[in-house]
Structures are given as C-alpha cells and as structure tokens.
Design a protein around this motif. Structure first.
Motif: not given
Length: 791
Positions: A441-455
């Motif tokens: 779950i925490l690995v997926y959270q890290q991925i979502e953190f990167g995806k949701n980062r303002p580009m």
C-alpha cells in the motif's frame, strides 16, 4: 520399509482429505511463488550475460565536482576516444565512441517502422556483443551501410532476405543492409536496439555531431570500452583518471573511471559519486519475500500437523509399545511429509505454468519454464528437500517424542507447549502477511504521490514529435499555420528538446555579484515564443516570450529553482552573460517537472529562438476527439512528409513511463501479498476446522445448556483475536522500519500514514473473524445430539 511407509503415509493422507488438500494447496502455492521469484532472480542476475565479453566491457563515466557535491555523467567528448586509444594501447582492446540509442524511422518502399539503434565507431559491434545471423561481418562499416536486427528485418521484409536491400533512414539517408543480427534478449540493457551503423554515418546525418569531432567541450556521447584480457577495471580506471582534465581545463575537475557491464543493471544510478544498488535492492527484496512465502506455506503444514497430534497420539503410543524405535517414527513422519511435498511440487508446477503469463505482464519480462535446464531441475530438487525438511522437522520430532504409556491413557505430553508453539507460528505468519500488505500500500501511495504532484504545465491534450524526416525541417511558419487552420490544434511550438525530458546541461553562466568560486550548471531549453501557449505554463514574475519583442531573442526565463539558486532578489531585468552574450531575464516560471516526479526540479533556463528546432509540440483542440485531432494533424504533416514516420507521442503517456519501475515493484508486491494472505487464510481455515472438530462435544454440551450460535462463535474466535493483535504488534514496527528505508531513496516522498497500518490491521481482523466464524457456525449449527454421539 520405504514401500510400507509410503502405504501408511498414503492411507493417512486419503483418510484426512480436507487437511491433505489444504496442505498440498498451501505448500504448492508457496512453492509456485518461490519458483516464479527464482526464475525472475535468475533473469535479473544474468542481465547482459549474453555478451561473450561481459567481464571486459565497460562504460566510461566521470565524476565532476560542484560545490562539495559529486555529479556522475556518462556523456563525454568525441576526441576523448582517440586520446585513450593513443595513450593506453595496452590496456584496451576497444575504445568506441557511440551515439545514444535514439529512435529513427526506417523505410523500405511504402513500409515504415520506428526503431532504436546505435551509431558507433569501429569495434562497436564486438563491444555490444551482437551476433550476426545473416550477411557479411565487416569491422569497419562504410558510411552508407547498416546492420539490422532480425525483428526489424521481419517487419520490413517479411520472409525475404534483407541483405543487400536498401533502407531509408529518417527520410534522409539511403543505406545498404550488410547483415542481420540476432535480437538481444529481454534481459539486456540494449534489448531495444534494432539497427547498427557507423559513427561516420551519424556525422553525415547530424551537422552538430560532425562539428563535435574535434570539440573537447561538447560532452554528448557515451564511450564504451573493452579492456585487454589481462587488464583490471580498477587499475585501468586509476591510469585514465585525469585524462580528461589533462586535455582541457575544467573547473569541475572531472575524474574518469570505468563502469563494468556487470553493474549496469543492478547499480543503475549514482549519488554523490557512488553507485546505488537500486536493482540489487529489488533482487534482495523479492528474494526474501519468496523465502518468506515458502516459510508461510511450511508454517501451515507444521500448524496442522501439530494440531492433529492428539488424533495420532494413540497410534504413536501403540507403535512404540510394540517395539517401534523413535527413529522409525521420525522416518515415517518424514515419509508422509515428503509425500505431501511431492504432491505440492507437482501442484506448484501446474500453478507456475498458469501464473507465468500474468507474472510476465506484471514484471515486463518474457520468462519461461526451462524444463530441461540443469539449474532449474536443481532448483526444484532444492525446493523439494528444503520444504520437506522445513515443513516436516518439527512435526516429526515432536510427534515421535510422545510417551507410549501416557498417550495410551489419552494424555499428550507438552500439549500446552505445543499450543504455544502453534500460536507463535500463527503470529509470525500473519505478521509477515501484514508487513507485505502495508509495504504494498505504501509503494502505491508513493506512486500516487508522484502522479498527483503539480507538473507546472498542462499535460492534457499535449502531443509532440521529433522531426526526423528532412522534409519536415525548415517549414515552421507554414506547418504552424496549416495545423491551426485544420482545427486539430490550438497552437504549435518548437523546442531543442522534448517537453517531457531534460536533454541539455550547460555551464559558463555569469552575472554581477556571482561568487567566482561558485560552480553551477543549468538545464537549458531553447523554445519558440509559442511554447507558453502550448504548455500552458505559469509565469510567476515578469512576462512570457513574445514575437512582438525582437529583443526576446536575447532574453531568458528562469524557473523557480534557477532563480533561487542564482539568488537575485528581483530577477526580472537582471543580466546574465552566457557564451559571451548578455541575456536579460524577462520572467520567472513555475517549476516544470520534466524529469523524475520523485526528485526536485533542477535549475532550468529557457531561451528563445524563432524556429527550426528538432521537437514540435502541439496543444490539441479539446472540442474534438483525440482520434480526430490526431487524424487532422497527420493529414497536415503528410503534406510536408508523405513517407516520414511521425511517431507522435502523448506527453501524459511519456510521463507515465517514468513510474514504470515503481509500478512494477508495486504490482509484484501486491501479487505476492495476495498470495501470502491466501496461504495464511488456508492455515486459519484448517486450524479453525480442526478446532471445531476437536471441540464438537464441547459445542454440543454448550448448546444443550442454552448457548447461542453467536456465543459459540465468540468463544472459538477469542484466541484468534489475540493472535491477530500480537501479529499487528510485530508487523507494524517492522513494516515502518523497512518502508522508511525504502522511501529514503526518493528526494520527494509520501508520508508514512498511520491510518494505513490501522486499516490493514482492521481488515485482517475482519477477514479472520469471517473465516473462523463461518467455519465455527457450521459446527455450531449441527444437532448437539449428533455431536455428543462421539466415536
């Protein structure tokens, strides 16, 4: 004796079908996962070993020193290759300057494909370990000849021979195909290489490459080497260390070293001059997980075997009373265990064959089961022996230790101790499972953190391509006008690099008040003034580039990181000198995330050019469907280049590829966690079934005395509630420690949310209660008269 033991073992297994099925399914699942991970580990550890010169090939790297930090780079100047060949002839068999593996179009008649390839100096074919399967081998290729891969040959010519045929590269160069080489395996760094040409051809195709031939300042080319048979990487690295700085002055004091092919995959990154074993960590991680899952399956077997000890105590006592030695009983129990393990091994091979396609999709591999391979057979034999010993040792030693007199009286020694041991195994089993789930779950959270980062720019409806065909070059104004008129796009711009990546790093920037000891490098990107409208970036201070201001060709826009690093209090209007030319800062943009979403944005400087750059970016019309917009864009571009391969890319998809490694880890971890939970709950189901069977008379008496089904379920579930609580106490700190360590490799990372720990613990609790409750409810609903009849 063996035949007799096998008969007895088979009778015991068929007599207790439920427990036999649970053991075979649990062990089989655990062994299947271990086999899959074993295949993956073998693939990872044999990366690039297709190359016969694996132990002698290296990539030339250099460490550069900036403000007490070390930056490691693989790009070097072209003349460095000749310098190394001249100064160290006895240490190198090959020194080869190469291009990077960029995409180019290959066309034969009306058939066009886009593939990656390399242009290399003489000796590159041998360094890359390419194997020619058709055509003639030539060490020095003419500037108008190439080799292509078997897959590229099939895509262009089908079954027809490609040798001697002509292929047009980027609609620019006609090259003769001298031969076809075998496709590199999936576990090769350059597996996507589909063509190989001479460096001379590269110079003829790209003017800037030709100009770099004698230029020590243009660091844009990887250099590969093959050291002499008796040479050593470290010793040669020490010899060549100062070659670059001796050739031309550089304030960063670059130190050369050789990076062996054996480290490319497992140590793919550098931090402050030291290789980081990102790949090796994954190998260790999944190797340990594979062992743990096999251990979970073995725990199930031990738990069910010891739980049923009372059922077999009289058998053991009787056999001892008539003269059986303990060693004979141990032999008998190990025979039973290995029979179960053999059945589980057969089941595991079936499960492996069924899961392999899905596993390959998750891991982006092309693994297969090597049925005739000696190491694989050895692996299976090792699994068989290890699992048999691991699963059967405690039950065999424990059951064979019973006192015959007391067991015949119905007393089992050490029952309390055995109960504690079994409960400890359950705690350990669920502790491992909970740790795996939290980690996933925490690995997926890290991925979502990167995806949701303002580009910093809008990726939606943003497409781009590289102008490879010569007839697409030099038509900026006409191309832009026609594209906008088509209605397919709102705006178009050009740039020196893709909007989704950073290609150019430069130094030599000067400004008033700069500390002369300060050594700084900046990412640079040349753009046309339409870049802002296409990217929809955010200008925080000053203004965007505009064609209405002729002075903008001598202007700069800094991103936030660059403005902060330079340290101007008011950046707009300041003068920065670069390449002996003064540029005026006209604006500061919000940081654009063009590299890893998990790293801080590097200081970037944007400069304006009017036209004629290699990359074209377009903002699609949101009022049209994507397919309609792309169709209109292609129609316009075909008017300029009828046969060129456009290879249009979506910015959002290219950015998505930057999550590939993390997503692979997450998917594999998720799959392994599901299997771990499945195996654990098989054990819980077996134990709860046995407890319900063992305490059937107690349940019957309680029901006759007025107990409800719910109260019986609560009674039977109490022990499991305590065990799950203890499992959480074990798993939570372990998961926290390992995930904190895993996240530390990212500059920007998600927080370790405590709700994840609580949610996982609660979910496991609910699932356990459902498993135990349903099995207990079935026993509690039996007519108490039937329960009390006994046997």
């Amino acid at each position: 004796m063996l035949k007799n033991n096998l008969k007895l073992a088979w009778r015991n297994l068929t007599k207790n079908k439920l427990y036999t099925v649970l053991n075979v399914l649990g062990l089989g699942s655990g062994m299947a996962i271990a086999i899959l991970i074993g295949l993956w580990l073998q693939d990872e550890l044999s990366f690039n070993k297709y190359n016969a010169s694996y132990d002698h090939v290296a990539l030339l790297q250099k460490n550069r020193h900036y403000n007490n930090q070390i930056s490691t780079e693989a790009s070097n100047p072209v003349p460095l290759g000749a310098q190394l060949r001249s100064l160290f002839p006895d240490d190198f068999d090959e020194v080869v300057v190469s291009s990077y593996g960029g995409e180019r179009s290959l066309r034969v008649n009306d058939k066009t494909i886009t593939r990656r390839g390399l242009f290399m100096e003489e000796g590159g074919f041998e360094v890359m370990g390419l194997e020619l399967i058709e055509g003639s081998a030539q060490r020095k290729l003419p500037p108008n000849a190439v080799y292509i891969s078997k897959s590229a040959s099939e895509a262009l010519f089908g079954e027809e021979s490609a040798v001697g045929q002509l292929v047009k590269i980027d609609e620019d160069v006609d090259a003769e195909i001298l031969g076809v080489f075998k496709d590199l395996p999936q576990n090769a760094t350059y597996k996507s290489i589909s063509y190989y040409g001479s460096f001379e051809m590269y110079e003829n195709m790209e003017e800037w490459v030709k100009k770099s031939h004698d230029d020590w300042w243009t660091n844009a080319f990887p250099i590969y080497v093959k050291i002499a048979e008796n040479a050593d990487f470290d010793a040669v690295s020490a010899k060549i260390k100062t070659t670059l700085v001796d050739a031309y002055p550089d304030v960063s004091n670059p130190e050369l070293f050789l990076y062996p092919m054996s480290k490319w995959h497992l140590y793919p990154e550098f931090k402050n001059g030291e290789p980081v074993g990102t790949g090796l960590k994954n190998v260790w991680l999944f190797g340990i997980v594979g062992v743990l899952i096999l251990f979970l399956a073995s725990i199930n077997f031990m738990n069910l075997s010891t739980a049923r000890s009372a059922k077999r105590s009289k058998e053991i006592g009787l056999r001892k009373a008539i003269g059986s030695f303990r060693s004979q009983l141990v032999y008998q129990f190990f025979t039973e265990t290995f029979l179960v393990v053999f059945l589980a091994l057969v089941a595991s091979l079936l499960i492996t064959a069924l899961l392999l396609p899905t596993f390959n999709d998750l891991s982006s591999n092309a693994l297969s089961i090597p049925w005739t391979n000696l190491w694989f057979i050895s692996l299976l034999l090792g699994f068989f022996i290890l699992t048999g010993l691991l699963s059967g040792s405690y039950p065999a030693l424990y059951l064979s230790s019973f006192d015959p007199v007391k067991t015949l009286k119905g007393k089992v020694l050490g029952k309390k101790r055995e109960s504690y041991f079994r409960k400890g195994l359950v705690v350990l089993q669920f502790g491992i499972s909970i740790t795996l789930i939290i980690g996933t779950i925490l690995v997926y959270q890290q991925i979502e953190f990167g995806k949701n980062r303002p580009m910093g720019y809008d990726q939606n409806n943003l497409i781009y391509f590289q102008k490879r065909a010569e007839d697409l070059k030099g038509h900026f104004d006409a191309m832009r006008e026609n594209l906008i008129k088509s209605g397919g796009v709102l705006e178009m711009c050009e740039s020196s690099g893709p909007i989704t990546d950073m290609w150019n790093i430069n130094k030599g920037f000067q400004w008033q008040g700069k500390n002369p000891e300060l050594k700084l490098e900046f990412i640079t990107l040349d753009i046309t003034p339409e870049f802002g409208a296409v990217s929809q970036w955010n200008i925080l201070e000053g203004r965007d580039f505009s064609r209405e201001f002729s002075t903008d060709m001598e202007a700069m826009i800094l991103n936030e990181a660059a403005a902060a690093q330079i340290g101007f209090e008011n950046p707009v209007g300041q003068i920065i000198n670069w390449r002996e030319k003064d540029f005026t800062v006209i604006g500061v943009s919000k940081n654009l995330v063009m590299e890893s979403p998990f790293e801080k944005v590097k200081p970037t400087i944007f400069t304006a050019r009017r036209r004629n750059m290699p990359f074209v970016s377009m903002r699609m019309n949101p009022d049209l469907s994507v397919s309609e917009s792309i169709s209109r864009v292609e129609t316009v571009l075909r008017g300029f280049s009828p046969n060129g391969d456009l290879n249009i890319k979506f910015a959002s998809q290219v950015t998505g590829l930057k999550f590939k490694r993390e997503e692979q880890v997450a998917k594999l971890a998720a799959a392994l966690s599901i299997m771990a939970i499945f195996i654990s709950f098989l054990g819980i189901f077996g134990l709860s079934s046995f407890m319900a069977e063992q305490r059937s008379k107690e349940i019957g008496i309680r029901k006759l005395l007025g107990a409800s089904v719910n109260s019986v379920i609560q009674l039977m579930s109490k022990d499991f509630v305590i065990l799950i609580g203890l499992s959480c106490l074990v798993a939570f700190p372990v998961a926290y420690f390992f995930m904190k360590n895993w996240l530390s490799k990212y500059e920007l990372r998600a927080d370790l949310s405590l709700w994840v720990f609580a949610a996982v613990g609660f979910t496991i609790f609910v699932m356990t209660m459902l498993t135990v409750g349903l099995r207990t409810a079935k026993a509690a609903l039996v007519n108490p008269v039937e329960s009390l009849k006994g046997d």
